[in-house]
Design a protein around this motif. Structure first.
Motif, PDB file in Angstrom:
ATOM      1  N   UNK A 457       0.844  -1.192   0.000  1.00  0.00           N
ATOM      2  CA  UNK A 457       0.000   0.000   0.000  1.00  0.00           C
ATOM      3  C   UNK A 457       0.877   1.239   0.000  1.00  0.00           C
ATOM      4  N   UNK A 458       0.269   2.393  -0.229  1.00  0.00           N
ATOM      5  CA  UNK A 458       0.987   3.645  -0.051  1.00  0.00           C
ATOM      6  C   UNK A 458       1.313   3.840   1.430  1.00  0.00           C
ATOM      7  N   UNK A 459       2.296   4.711   1.709  1.00  0.00           N
ATOM      8  CA  UNK A 459       2.617   5.022   3.102  1.00  0.00           C
ATOM      9  C   UNK A 459       1.470   5.812   3.723  1.00  0.00           C
ATOM     10  N   UNK A 460       1.140   5.475   4.939  1.00  0.00           N
ATOM     11  CA  UNK A 460       0.049   6.135   5.652  1.00  0.00           C
ATOM     12  C   UNK A 460       0.631   6.763   6.910  1.00  0.00           C
ATOM     13  N   UNK A 461       0.273   8.022   7.155  1.00  0.00           N
ATOM     14  CA  UNK A 461       0.800   8.763   8.293  1.00  0.00           C
ATOM     15  C   UNK A 461      -0.055   8.546   9.529  1.00  0.00           C
ATOM     16  N   UNK A 462       0.626   8.526  10.668  1.00  0.00           N
ATOM     17  CA  UNK A 462      -0.046   8.512  11.963  1.00  0.00           C
ATOM     18  C   UNK A 462       0.485   9.719  12.735  1.00  0.00           C
ATOM     19  N   UNK A 463      -0.378  10.685  13.003  1.00  0.00           N
ATOM     20  CA  UNK A 463       0.032  11.879  13.741  1.00  0.00           C
ATOM     21  C   UNK A 463      -0.963  12.136  14.855  1.00  0.00           C
ATOM     22  N   UNK A 464      -0.622  13.123  15.691  1.00  0.00           N
ATOM     23  CA  UNK A 464      -1.542  13.426  16.798  1.00  0.00           C
ATOM     24  C   UNK A 464      -2.821  14.046  16.292  1.00  0.00           C
ATOM     25  N   UNK A 465      -2.690  15.020  15.330  1.00  0.00           N
ATOM     26  CA  UNK A 465      -3.875  15.669  14.807  1.00  0.00           C
ATOM     27  C   UNK A 465      -4.441  16.734  15.726  1.00  0.00           C
ATOM     28  N   UNK A 466      -3.957  16.856  16.980  1.00  0.00           N
ATOM     29  CA  UNK A 466      -4.497  17.838  17.918  1.00  0.00           C
ATOM     30  C   UNK A 466      -3.567  19.040  18.004  1.00  0.00           C
TER      31      UNK A 466
END
Length: 739
Positions: A457-466
């Motif tokens: 798959x493509x790379x997927x980001x995991x961030x805080x988002x807050x």
């Protein structure tokens, strides 16, 4: 035309008119009083054209010409006409007529009856003294064409009379049109009609023209294979002024046409191969040899769009041929053939090889174009779960169902892969999901087939988002607006305030993060929302100038909540403090910015000499005396009645310059932000005197720096013009002396 005897004489003269037309009676030769010497007769039709064809509808006019011996017409002379009384009648009862001035006597001939025929002779006589002169012509009477029309209607099959209609035995309808004497009428339009629920005609409009034999024909066929019953065929025409018609009955029996011998050639095909399908159409025990019949082909895979086959195939000599093409059926297909309009179908099974998987493709991800947040940081428009879709296709790029796909997580410490294997659906798709962990990261998912084929798959980001406080940024397009004396028009704000938010990784926060705005002066936000929601980590609100312009009862905001890290708002006249705040789910984040509500006229200016600083409010300022070879330089700073900077965008110019060359830079007032970045909570006069504004450098030079003849006084104005067009000027004086 047949003419009678014509006697003519030339010249004139005297003599006995009863003998030779002389002048004995006192008349000249050839006059009305002359003596008839000759008579001729002719026949003419209604157009006054010579004709000897006589009929009831075409009577003739007989004209007799009487002349004397000199050829002159003889008028007022009785001419007697005679004809065969068994053939014709004359228009006068005794058959006589008087010549006119031109010597003509006329009478009409009409056949004795409409049925009489034959030829005859017409005689015209005139008496000249004791002599009788005559002329004659011939005529012919032909029988008139018979009026009206009649029709004979018949049904034929194979040249023999028949009224039994079927799909195997179409009927030919023939209408023979003739007159009442039995003679054929050519090019008459015949209209055929019948019960169109039982039979149809060819041509479909049911009309035909009679040929040279007076015959018009159409073909009659059953409406469908299942149609049956009895009906009447009608034919109508209008000819010779009469309507003629005919009617004949026929019986229709349902034809049992059945498909037989459904054969594939070849009998089995590889994936995406083709084969020829043939079928016989039987009428009882024999092949159907008629025309106009079609066969429909189909199959289970054709219905699913995974195969194609020709349909509506015409039957030729009892057989129908179609082409079957595999489009990824992947199994044995049940093919059928059915006569169009029939309910009876013949089925046969075709062996179709299954296609082999060629690749696994990464098809989709949700959320699209967004990262997922770390565990526990979900919220509006944020998710902690990524949904990944893969697709298995064959060598022709077609989706494959029923393929087992295995999943594996690549990278992504702390991530959870929720499904490790699954089967592709009818669209060849298979889905897995991944939940975030507690650490910002990136990850991929590998999808594999048992054959070893795989993809990432493509790379997927995991961030805080807050949002975090350290990445809370606030700005305005103008720091000082012309708002002390003017209200902003509705829809035209004085300035725009923009907030930018980022998470702890420095990424813009998720769309839809709400930010609240408050202000102690003027108004901020809109009537529908006292704030904004972010798009790509930022959003903007309008600030407009209006009352209050002095903080007498400022609102409580997170920014001035001293107990929780805020600072007190400034109470300086014309200085608005705008507070923006949001939440990270556990605490409030905030920032504030100050905006001057500046007046439209400078009430104070400060002059900065290299050795001194002088403040003035009004009146002219004498800069003293300098040598003409020296340029005088100093700088100015302007402020309004509250010691606030002039509005952003104001211009500063040197005007009415006399006996000098002058320049000023910069020539406009740009944004002037308060000294204290926290909102100027300690605004004092001393603070303003600490250069709270823009300095404008002025240079004044003599027009004659050399060759001085004596002291020269120079004057000029410094003019400040605000964005709304308000201009204020300060006068200055400078004397240039000789060196």
């Amino acid at each position: 035309m047949t003419f009678g005897i014509l006697l003519a004489a030339c010249g004139g003269g005297g003599g006995d008119p009863t003998l030779d037309g002389g002048s004995g009676s006192g008349s000249s030769g050839g006059t009305t009083g002359g003596v008839a010497a000759a008579i001729s007769v002719g026949l003419y039709d209604a157009a006054d054209k010579p004709s000897n064809a006589l009929g009831i509808a075409t009577p003739l006019t007989a004209k007799a010409l009487v002349i004397d011996k000199n050829g002159a017409p003889v008028g007022n002379t009785v001419v007697t006409f005679a004809a065969d009384a068994a053939l014709v009648t004359l228009s006068t009862s005794n058959g006589t007529a008087l010549t006119d001035a031109k010597g003509y006597a006329s009478i009409k001939l009409v056949p004795l009856s409409a049925t009489i025929t034959g030829a005859g002779k017409l005689t015209a006589t005139v008496t000249a003294g004791t002599t009788t002169l005559s002329g004659e012509t011939s005529y012919e009477i032909k029988a008139a064409p018979a009026a009206g029309a009649k029709m004979t209607l018949s049904l034929l099959s194979g040249g023999s009379a028949s009224n039994a209609l079927s799909s195997a035995t179409p009927l030919t309808a023939k209408a023979v049109v003739s007159d009442l004497n039995g003679q054929p009428i050519v090019n008459a339009l015949v209209e055929f009609s019948t019960d169109n629920a039982l039979a149809v005609m060819s041509p479909s409009v049911g009309t035909a023209l009679t040929d040279s034999s007076g015959t018009a024909s159409v073909i009659l066929r059953p409406f469908s294979l299942s149609a049956s019953g009895a009906a009447a065929l009608k034919a109508t025409t209008t000819a010779n002024g009469m309507v003629a018609s005919g009617q004949i009955n026929y019986v229709l029996g349902a034809t049992d046409l059945l498909p037989a011998n459904l054969v594939f050639s070849p009998s089995s095909i590889p994936a995406y191969g083709t084969t020829t399908v043939s079928v016989d159409i039987m009428a009882g025990a024999s092949l159907y040899t008629g025309t106009g019949l079609t066969v429909d082909f189909g199959s289970n895979c054709v219905t699913l769009g995974k195969a194609s086959v020709t349909s509506g195939v015409p039957v030729v000599n009892g057989k129908a041929l179609a082409t079957y093409r595999d489009l990824g059926c992947g199994l044995s297909d049940k093919v059928y053939a059915m006569v169009t309009g029939s309910q009876s179908a013949l089925h046969a099974t075709l062996s179709v090889a299954a296609p082999a998987a060629a690749s696994v493709q990464f098809a989709a991800v949700s959320p699209v174009g967004k990262s997922i947040v770390i565990q526990g940081q979900g919220g509006l428009s944020r998710t902690e779960t990524a949904t990944l879709t893969f697709r298995v296709v064959d060598t022709f790029g077609k989706a494959l169902a029923g393929q087992e796909v295995m999943f594996a997580l690549v990278n992504g410490p702390g991530m959870t892969l929720n499904k490790v294997r699954d089967m592709t659906d009818a669209n060849g798709d298979v889905i897995t999901t991944v939940n975030s962990g507690t650490t910002p990261t990136t990850f991929r998912v590998r999808a594999s087939l048992a054959s070893g084929i795989s993809t990432l798959s493509d790379s997927i980001l995991v961030t805080t988002g807050l949002p975090v406080q350290t990445a809370f940024s606030l700005s305005s397009t103008k720091s000082s607006v012309e708002g002390w004396s003017y209200d902003s028009p509705v829809g035209t704000p004085a300035t725009t305030v923009t907030v930018l938010l980022a998470d702890q990784a420095g990424n813009p926060v998720s769309d839809g993060t709400p930010v609240v705005f408050q202000s102690n002066l003027g108004a901020v936000g809109s009537s529908s929302m006292g704030g904004c929601t972010t798009i790509n980590g930022g959003c903007s609100v309008d600030f407009r100038s209006q009352n209050p312009r002095t903080a007498t009862n400022p609102p409580a905001t997170p920014c001035n909540d001293v107990a929780n890290g805020g600072t007190a708002d400034s109470v300086w006249p014309g200085l608005a403090t705008v507070c923006a705040s949001t939440s990270d789910g556990s605490k409030t984040l905030f920032a504030k910015i100050a905006i001057f509500l500046s007046d439209s006229h400078p009430r104070n200016f400060t002059l900065f000499d290299p050795l001194s600083q002088v403040s003035f409010k009004d009146g002219a300022y004498d800069l003293g005396t300098v040598a003409s070879s020296v340029s005088r330089q100093f700088s100015l700073r302007f402020s309004d009645l509250n010691l606030n900077p002039m509005p952003s965008g104001s211009t500063v110019a040197l005007t009415n310059v006399v006996n000098a060359v002058a320049s000023i830079t910069p020539n406009s007032i740009q944004n002037v932000y308060p000294h204290n970045a926290s909102g100027v909570d300690d605004r004092t006069g001393a603070n303003i005197q600490g250069d709270q504004g823009v300095r404008h450098a002025v240079t004044i030079s003599s027009l004659t720096p050399t060759g001085c003849a004596g002291p020269v006084a120079s004057t000029f104005n410094v003019t400040v013009t605000t964005p709304l067009g308000n201009a204020t000027s300060y006068p200055f004086k400078l004397t240039f002396s000789c060196p």
